[in-house]
Design a protein around this motif. Structure first.
Motif, PDB file in Angstrom:
ATOM      1  N   GLY A 147      17.365  15.919  20.180  1.00 45.31           N
ATOM      2  CA  GLY A 147      16.130  15.148  20.201  1.00 45.31           C
ATOM      3  C   GLY A 147      15.913  14.375  18.916  1.00 45.31           C
ATOM      4  N   GLN A 148      16.228  15.001  17.777  1.00 45.92           N
ATOM      5  CA  GLN A 148      16.033  14.333  16.493  1.00 45.92           C
ATOM      6  C   GLN A 148      17.127  13.311  16.198  1.00 45.92           C
ATOM      7  OE1 GLN A 148      14.694  17.102  13.205  1.00 45.92           O
ATOM      8  NE2 GLN A 148      14.884  18.641  14.829  1.00 45.92           N
ATOM      9  N   ALA A 149      18.380  13.655  16.508  1.00 41.83           N
ATOM     10  CA  ALA A 149      19.509  12.795  16.148  1.00 41.83           C
ATOM     11  C   ALA A 149      19.666  11.595  17.077  1.00 41.83           C
ATOM     12  CB  ALA A 149      20.797  13.613  16.134  1.00 41.83           C
ATOM     13  N   MET A 150      19.429  11.785  18.379  1.00 39.25           N
ATOM     14  CA  MET A 150      19.706  10.720  19.355  1.00 39.25           C
ATOM     15  C   MET A 150      18.454  10.031  19.893  1.00 39.25           C
ATOM     16  SD  MET A 150      22.836  12.256  21.661  1.00 39.25           S
ATOM     17  CE  MET A 150      22.903  10.718  22.618  1.00 39.25           C
ATOM     18  N   PHE A 151      17.311  10.720  19.834  1.00 35.92           N
ATOM     19  CA  PHE A 151      16.108  10.150  20.441  1.00 35.92           C
ATOM     20  C   PHE A 151      14.970   9.950  19.436  1.00 35.92           C
ATOM     21  CE2 PHE A 151      18.602  11.955  23.831  1.00 35.92           C
ATOM     22  CZ  PHE A 151      18.489  11.024  24.853  1.00 35.92           C
ATOM     23  N   GLY A 152      15.251  10.149  18.154  1.00 38.01           N
ATOM     24  CA  GLY A 152      14.302   9.834  17.091  1.00 38.01           C
ATOM     25  C   GLY A 152      13.063  10.685  17.028  1.00 38.01           C
ATOM     26  N   LEU A 153      13.133  11.924  17.479  1.00 33.27           N
ATOM     27  CA  LEU A 153      11.963  12.803  17.465  1.00 33.27           C
ATOM     28  C   LEU A 153      11.793  13.466  16.103  1.00 33.27           C
ATOM     29  CD1 LEU A 153      12.421  14.620  20.897  1.00 33.27           C
ATOM     30  CD2 LEU A 153      11.246  12.466  20.448  1.00 33.27           C
ATOM     31  N   GLY A 210      18.359  24.202  12.267  1.00 32.50           N
ATOM     32  CA  GLY A 210      18.233  23.166  11.240  1.00 32.50           C
ATOM     33  C   GLY A 210      17.604  23.676   9.954  1.00 32.50           C
ATOM     34  N   PRO A 211      16.423  24.325  10.029  1.00 35.83           N
ATOM     35  CA  PRO A 211      15.799  24.860   8.812  1.00 35.83           C
ATOM     36  C   PRO A 211      16.678  25.890   8.095  1.00 35.83           C
ATOM     37  CG  PRO A 211      14.193  24.733  10.569  1.00 35.83           C
ATOM     38  CD  PRO A 211      15.521  24.430  11.192  1.00 35.83           C
ATOM     39  N   LEU A 212      17.427  26.691   8.855  1.00 31.54           N
ATOM     40  CA  LEU A 212      18.305  27.672   8.228  1.00 31.54           C
ATOM     41  C   LEU A 212      19.437  26.981   7.476  1.00 31.54           C
ATOM     42  CD1 LEU A 212      18.741  30.712   7.922  1.00 31.54           C
ATOM     43  CD2 LEU A 212      20.120  30.674  10.009  1.00 31.54           C
ATOM     44  N   SER A 213      19.947  25.893   8.059  1.00 27.00           N
ATOM     45  CA  SER A 213      20.993  25.115   7.392  1.00 27.00           C
ATOM     46  C   SER A 213      20.473  24.509   6.094  1.00 27.00           C
ATOM     47  CB  SER A 213      21.492  24.015   8.331  1.00 27.00           C
ATOM     48  OG  SER A 213      22.455  23.196   7.695  1.00 27.00           O
ATOM     49  N   GLN A 214      19.253  23.986   6.136  1.00 26.20           N
ATOM     50  CA  GLN A 214      18.666  23.373   4.942  1.00 26.20           C
ATOM     51  C   GLN A 214      18.364  24.410   3.869  1.00 26.20           C
ATOM     52  OE1 GLN A 214      15.220  21.225   6.328  1.00 26.20           O
ATOM     53  NE2 GLN A 214      16.417  19.857   7.653  1.00 26.20           N
ATOM     54  N   LEU A 215      17.864  25.580   4.286  1.00 26.28           N
ATOM     55  CA  LEU A 215      17.487  26.612   3.316  1.00 26.28           C
ATOM     56  C   LEU A 215      18.702  27.222   2.631  1.00 26.28           C
ATOM     57  CD1 LEU A 215      15.176  28.402   2.133  1.00 26.28           C
ATOM     58  CD2 LEU A 215      15.633  29.999   4.007  1.00 26.28           C
ATOM     59  N   LYS A 216      19.750  27.481   3.428  1.00 25.05           N
ATOM     60  CA  LYS A 216      20.901  28.200   2.890  1.00 25.05           C
ATOM     61  C   LYS A 216      22.077  27.293   2.518  1.00 25.05           C
ATOM     62  CE  LYS A 216      19.306  32.412   3.165  1.00 25.05           C
ATOM     63  NZ  LYS A 216      19.167  33.264   1.943  1.00 25.05           N
ATOM     64  N   GLY A 217      22.044  26.047   2.994  1.00 26.65           N
ATOM     65  CA  GLY A 217      23.152  25.149   2.700  1.00 26.65           C
ATOM     66  C   GLY A 217      24.386  25.405   3.541  1.00 26.65           C
ATOM     67  N   TRP A 218      24.208  26.137   4.646  1.00 27.02           N
ATOM     68  CA  TRP A 218      25.339  26.392   5.551  1.00 27.02           C
ATOM     69  C   TRP A 218      25.439  25.245   6.553  1.00 27.02           C
ATOM     70  CZ3 TRP A 218      22.851  31.775   6.687  1.00 27.02           C
ATOM     71  CH2 TRP A 218      22.939  32.580   5.539  1.00 27.02           C
ATOM     72  N   SER A 219      26.657  24.972   7.014  1.00 23.95           N
ATOM     73  CA  SER A 219      26.846  23.891   7.977  1.00 23.95           C
ATOM     74  C   SER A 219      26.304  24.302   9.341  1.00 23.95           C
ATOM     75  CB  SER A 219      28.326  23.529   8.094  1.00 23.95           C
ATOM     76  OG  SER A 219      29.038  24.568   8.745  1.00 23.95           O
ATOM     77  N   MET A 220      26.020  23.303  10.186  1.00 20.15           N
ATOM     78  CA  MET A 220      25.538  23.595  11.534  1.00 20.15           C
ATOM     79  C   MET A 220      26.593  24.340  12.348  1.00 20.15           C
ATOM     80  SD  MET A 220      22.411  22.758  11.953  1.00 20.15           S
ATOM     81  CE  MET A 220      22.249  22.732  13.737  1.00 20.15           C
ATOM     82  N   SER A 221      27.858  24.043  12.121  1.00 26.35           N
ATOM     83  CA  SER A 221      28.929  24.744  12.838  1.00 26.35           C
ATOM     84  C   SER A 221      28.931  26.223  12.482  1.00 26.35           C
ATOM     85  CB  SER A 221      30.288  24.123  12.503  1.00 26.35           C
ATOM     86  OG  SER A 221      30.361  22.800  12.973  1.00 26.35           O
ATOM     87  N   ALA A 256      10.258  17.703  18.456  1.00 26.96           N
ATOM     88  CA  ALA A 256      11.472  18.297  19.036  1.00 26.96           C
ATOM     89  C   ALA A 256      11.215  19.743  19.452  1.00 26.96           C
ATOM     90  CB  ALA A 256      12.624  18.234  18.032  1.00 26.96           C
ATOM     91  N   ALA A 257      10.429  20.473  18.652  1.00 30.02           N
ATOM     92  CA  ALA A 257      10.089  21.854  19.003  1.00 30.02           C
ATOM     93  C   ALA A 257       9.278  21.889  20.297  1.00 30.02           C
ATOM     94  CB  ALA A 257       9.296  22.511  17.879  1.00 30.02           C
ATOM     95  N   PHE A 258       8.403  20.881  20.478  1.00 32.06           N
ATOM     96  CA  PHE A 258       7.648  20.793  21.732  1.00 32.06           C
ATOM     97  C   PHE A 258       8.598  20.623  22.916  1.00 32.06           C
ATOM     98  CE2 PHE A 258       6.137  17.764  24.956  1.00 32.06           C
ATOM     99  CZ  PHE A 258       5.138  18.522  25.550  1.00 32.06           C
ATOM    100  N   TYR A 259       9.613  19.787  22.754  1.00 31.35           N
ATOM    101  CA  TYR A 259      10.555  19.566  23.847  1.00 31.35           C
ATOM    102  C   TYR A 259      11.448  20.778  24.099  1.00 31.35           C
ATOM    103  CZ  TYR A 259       9.279  14.716  24.625  1.00 31.35           C
ATOM    104  OH  TYR A 259       8.600  13.589  24.980  1.00 31.35           O
ATOM    105  N   VAL A 260      11.688  21.570  23.064  1.00 30.13           N
ATOM    106  CA  VAL A 260      12.396  22.836  23.262  1.00 30.13           C
ATOM    107  C   VAL A 260      11.554  23.746  24.154  1.00 30.13           C
ATOM    108  CG1 VAL A 260      13.231  24.946  22.142  1.00 30.13           C
ATOM    109  CG2 VAL A 260      13.718  22.712  21.119  1.00 30.13           C
ATOM    110  N   SER A 261      10.257  23.768  23.909  1.00 27.34           N
ATOM    111  CA  SER A 261       9.349  24.549  24.760  1.00 27.34           C
ATOM    112  C   SER A 261       9.309  23.990  26.177  1.00 27.34           C
ATOM    113  CB  SER A 261       7.936  24.555  24.166  1.00 27.34           C
ATOM    114  OG  SER A 261       7.899  25.271  22.953  1.00 27.34           O
ATOM    115  N   LEU A 262       9.346  22.661  26.296  1.00 32.09           N
ATOM    116  CA  LEU A 262       9.347  22.027  27.612  1.00 32.09           C
ATOM    117  C   LEU A 262      10.617  22.390  28.373  1.00 32.09           C
ATOM    118  CD1 LEU A 262       7.978  20.067  29.596  1.00 32.09           C
ATOM    119  CD2 LEU A 262       9.191  18.190  28.445  1.00 32.09           C
ATOM    120  N   TYR A 263      11.734  22.396  27.666  1.00 34.73           N
ATOM    121  CA  TYR A 263      12.995  22.812  28.288  1.00 34.73           C
ATOM    122  C   TYR A 263      12.903  24.263  28.747  1.00 34.73           C
ATOM    123  CZ  TYR A 263      17.906  24.141  28.716  1.00 34.73           C
ATOM    124  OH  TYR A 263      19.102  24.622  29.193  1.00 34.73           O
ATOM    125  N   SER A 264      12.326  25.094  27.899  1.00 43.31           N
ATOM    126  CA  SER A 264      12.190  26.506  28.236  1.00 43.31           C
ATOM    127  C   SER A 264      11.251  26.709  29.416  1.00 43.31           C
ATOM    128  CB  SER A 264      11.677  27.279  27.022  1.00 43.31           C
ATOM    129  OG  SER A 264      11.650  28.663  27.277  1.00 43.31           O
TER     130      SER A 264
END
Length: 415
Positions: free
Chosen positions: A246-252, A33-44, A257-265
């Motif tokens: 987490g951000q798009a569907m669950f409002g984090l 996400g931050p890379l997309s915002q910084l560079k203007g590249w799409s998520m795809s 969301a980074a915490f939940y990425v760690s939880l997943y890991s």
């Protein structure tokens, strides 16, 4: 090298430290996400880098396995780990999607394949008496890396930017790889722990070693590679999109969301040890039956329920089972085809994982784009694949029973 000169637990710890670096790929959703915002590249465009990273893995998994099978594990681990760290560092200098694909996709992907193959195959040879546990522990390094990487990366991104985070972590990974490599030793293929005797199976053979050509001639191979692919699909889909989901569907928030990425890991990490140990007791196939069932149920929770509790339950279940898939299959391959050619054999089987890595993130991102950021259809697709995995496992169980019965009959007839 004599068995007595190898401290196998020290080798395991050092190898796990290396994989704690290369496993940072599972924290990619924090960077995306931050890379997309910084560079203007799409998520795809950005997710294609993750896809390339996983897709090139089998190239060096097979080559790294070939070198490891010939006693060069120590140097293969070092080269792979250093290449990964360099690729991560250079990603902090990218100015185009093409450069991102080269640094993160190709360099880091090839380095990860070398390190993972050598660390895993070399360590498994040192634990013929505890293959499930050893496989779980060593692969836990890969699965648990994002526990460390996600919050650190998020902090670096907040205080500096995403490119600075890539550069800083890349340097740290290079240092860890250099230090850890001092404690890694190449294991002989016939390593036996003190006081341990290899079990004798019913047909009288202590073990069966098959090279990759003979492996490809067995029907079990095709079932194993398919089961690995469908088993890894949901885990890779979540690993590459957890923060975004987490951000798009669950409002984090991004931090939550980074915490939940760690939880997943963390779940991924624990799952490799947990299911590896369970598989030593229940057997690989029964363990996989449980794993595929839990995967389907976890995805159903994400698809049907809302709120942070549902998100937590879903990703914990998927993380545990993704870890289980990655922890069980190395032992399954070695039990079918022996330890001598494990490096190359598992490298080929790993193509199933890379196929899932190519389609998992791509399918999820594409479906979400067509449904305004909703990943529900992707969850249902993964549920279908989990059910297919369950069916394949049942077919595998029946095939093994048939093969064993035939072997017992032939043995009795000769007697």
């Amino acid at each position: 090298m004599k068995n007595e000169s190898i401290n196998r637990w020290l080798v395991l710890i050092a190898s796990t430290a290396v994989l704690l670096c290369t496993g940072a790929v599972y924290a990619f959703s924090v960077f995306a996400g931050p890379l997309s915002q910084l560079k203007g590249w799409s998520m795809s465009e950005i997710m294609l880098a993750f896809t390339i990273n996983a897709a090139v893995g089998p190239i060096t998994m097979i080559l790294g396995g070939f070198l490891t099978d010939r006693g060069l594990a120590k140097w293969t681990v070092f080269f792979g780990g250093a290449l990964f760290g360099l690729g991560f560092f250079l990603t902090g200098l990218v100015n185009s999607p093409g450069m991102l694909y080269f640094t993160y996709g190709i360099l880091a992907g090839l380095g990860q394949g070398f390190a993972y193959s050598a660390c895993l195959s070399n360590t498994l040879r040192l634990f013929p008496d505890k293959r499930g546990l050893a496989s779980g522990l060593i692969t836990a390094g890969m699965g648990g890396a994002a526990i460390i990487a996600a919050p650190i990366a998020n902090r670096l991104i907040e205080t500096q930017d995403v490119l600075y985070a890539f550069r800083t972590l890349g340097i740290a990974y290079l240092i860890v790889v250099i230090v850890a490599n001092f404690f890694i030793k190449s294991a002989p293929s016939d390593f036996k722990p003190a006081g341990w005797t290899a079990p004798v199976v019913k047909n009288g053979n202590v073990s069966v070693n098959k090279n990759w050509q003979k492996m490809l001639g067995t029907p079990e191979f095709y079932l194993i590679i398919l089961m690995l692919g469908v088993g890894a699909f949901s885990g890779l889909m979540i690993a590459s999109n957890a923060s975004v989901i987490g951000q798009a569907m669950f409002g984090l928030s991004a931090t939550t969301a980074a915490f939940y990425v760690s939880l997943y890991s963390l779940s991924n990490c624990l799952g490799r040890v947990l299911w590896g140990t369970v598989s030593d007791r229940l057997g690989r196939t029964k363990t996989l039956l449980i794993i595929y069932t839990v995967v389907a149920c976890s995805l159903l929770v994400l698809a049907l329920l809302s709120g942070t509790s549902a998100f937590a339950i879903g990703i914990i279940g998927l993380g545990l089972c993704f870890g289980g898939v990655m922890g069980v299959f190395p032992s399954m391959v070695m039990e079918n085809y022996g330890p001598i050619n494990q490096g190359v054999n598992y490298g080929i089987v790993f193509i199933g994982y890379s196929t899932a890595a190519f389609f998992g993130p791509k399918v999820a991102t594409g479906m979400a784009a067509n449904h305004h950021g909703d990943y529900t259809q992707a969850f249902y697709t993964a549920i279908v694949l989990a059910i297919i995995g369950l069916i394949l496992d049942l077919v595998y169980i029946q095939k093994k029973k048939t093969t064993q019965n035939r072997s017992d009959f032939q043995g009795a007839h000769k007697a």
